[in-house]
Design a protein around this motif. Structure first.
Motif, PDB file in Angstrom:
ATOM      1  N   PHE A   2       0.833  -1.188   0.000  1.00 49.40           N
ATOM      2  CA  PHE A   2       0.000   0.000   0.000  1.00 49.40           C
ATOM      3  C   PHE A   2       0.876   1.249   0.000  1.00 49.40           C
ATOM      4  O   PHE A   2       1.905   1.312   0.665  1.00 49.40           O
ATOM      5  CB  PHE A   2      -0.909   0.009   1.229  1.00 49.40           C
ATOM      6  N   LEU A   4       0.926   4.928   1.145  1.00 54.38           N
ATOM      7  CA  LEU A   4       0.236   5.842   2.042  1.00 54.38           C
ATOM      8  C   LEU A   4       0.547   7.284   1.670  1.00 54.38           C
ATOM      9  O   LEU A   4       1.655   7.612   1.254  1.00 54.38           O
ATOM     10  CB  LEU A   4       0.644   5.577   3.483  1.00 54.38           C
ATOM     11  N   LEU A  37      -5.940   2.011  11.035  1.00 56.89           N
ATOM     12  CA  LEU A  37      -5.972   2.332   9.614  1.00 56.89           C
ATOM     13  C   LEU A  37      -6.697   1.214   8.886  1.00 56.89           C
ATOM     14  O   LEU A  37      -6.275   0.056   8.925  1.00 56.89           O
ATOM     15  CB  LEU A  37      -4.556   2.491   9.057  1.00 56.89           C
ATOM     16  N   ILE A  39      -7.947  -0.144   5.284  1.00 56.90           N
ATOM     17  CA  ILE A  39      -7.706  -0.017   3.851  1.00 56.90           C
ATOM     18  C   ILE A  39      -8.669  -0.961   3.129  1.00 56.90           C
ATOM     19  O   ILE A  39      -8.678  -2.171   3.378  1.00 56.90           O
ATOM     20  CB  ILE A  39      -6.246  -0.371   3.495  1.00 56.90           C
ATOM     21  N   LYS A  74      -8.402   2.213  -3.924  1.00 59.73           N
ATOM     22  CA  LYS A  74      -8.397   1.967  -2.494  1.00 59.73           C
ATOM     23  C   LYS A  74      -8.878   3.180  -1.706  1.00 59.73           C
ATOM     24  O   LYS A  74      -8.649   4.325  -2.089  1.00 59.73           O
ATOM     25  CB  LYS A  74      -6.981   1.617  -2.005  1.00 59.73           C
ATOM     26  N   TYR A  76      -8.491   4.773   2.194  1.00 61.18           N
ATOM     27  CA  TYR A  76      -7.669   4.713   3.400  1.00 61.18           C
ATOM     28  C   TYR A  76      -8.353   5.547   4.471  1.00 61.18           C
ATOM     29  O   TYR A  76      -8.453   6.763   4.352  1.00 61.18           O
ATOM     30  CB  TYR A  76      -6.268   5.268   3.124  1.00 61.18           C
TER      31      TYR A  76
END
Length: 262
Positions: A2, A4, A37, A39, A74, A76
């Protein structure tokens, strides 16, 4: 892997973390000291979770939103960590009277939310459309359905079940609903509800939606479906006693069957 955003990186810094593997969700959940977090693949449900959490900030104990970022595929969502433990934690499972009393209070807290200005609809019109999409796109997880739902004494297929659900839809008693009121989604601290998580299906719906999934979750957790430990002497019907209601078994069965398509 991922990627960020700088905003999220700055907020989490170099904090230690662990991965949460509890529950049936296909999201990635990363647990920090005081943050979480989440996702998820971009979807109507994942975007809805962010919006409804914003709306609930001053209404229910839900995580605070620290950051929200969206890429092409995605979402987040960085949020505060809810205090306490999941209601399926051993200390509560060993005290079923206390546990069910708290879960009943948790349901009542949801139902007290004023829905007069709520725009988040998860009524049967919306749920059956979503179920239809899942069926048509082969998204029903047949490995995680109840044993009796399909087969010789059950429905022939998800299509057959969907047709039955459309034909037999009940009258709705509208309240604010969590949408997935299972034990891992309700946090407890001492003798109080400390938070609700996984709100992607929350909104206006029939109150029996939450009652049905709470009842099923109690049965499964006490039977040891999700771990090797079984808890003896539990009577799931005490949920209805704590809620001071007569169980509507037709509705309970209906909403448990509907959930098979999600």
């Amino acid at each position: 892997m991922f990627i960020l955003s700088d905003k999220i990186k700055n907020l989490i810094g170099n904090e230690s973390f662990s991965y949460d593997d509890v529950g049936m969700s296909d999201s990635t959940v990363i647990i920090f000291i005081d943050k979480v977090l989440k996702i998820q693949t971009v979807s109507e449900e994942s975007e809805h979770e962010y919006e409804v959490m914003k709306w609930l900030q001053d209404k229910l104990p839900v995580p605070g939103i620290l950051a929200y970022e969206k890429t092409d595929d995605k979402n987040y969502l960085l949020m505060t960590k809810v205090p306490g433990e999941m209601s399926c934690a051993d200390q509560y499972m060993r005290n079923p009277e206390q546990l069910v009393n708290l879960l009943a209070e948790g349901l009542k807290m949801l139902w007290k939310v004023d829905i007069s200005n709520c725009t988040y609809m998860h009524r049967l019109d919306e749920k059956l459309q979503m179920a239809k999409y899942n069926v048509q796109n082969n998204l029903v997880d047949m490995d995680n359905v109840e044993l009796e739902t399909f087969g010789e004494n059950g429905f022939q297929s998800p299509e057959h079940l969907l047709k039955w659900l459309i034909t037999n839809r009940p009258e709705e008693e509208l309240v604010f609903s969590h949408g997935d009121f299972c034990l891992p989604n309700v946090f407890l601290s001492g003798k109080k509800i400390s938070g609700y998580i996984d709100l992607g299906r929350a909104g206006i719906a029939d109150r029996w939606q939450d009652i049905a999934l709470c009842y099923r979750s109690l049965l499964h957790n006490f039977e040891g479906k999700y771990c090797d430990k079984k808890y003896q002497g539990f009577r799931a019907d005490i949920l209805f006693e704590k809620l001071d209601i007569v169980p509507d078994w037709d509705k309970i069965r209906y909403y448990i069957l509907l959930d098979e398509l999600f």
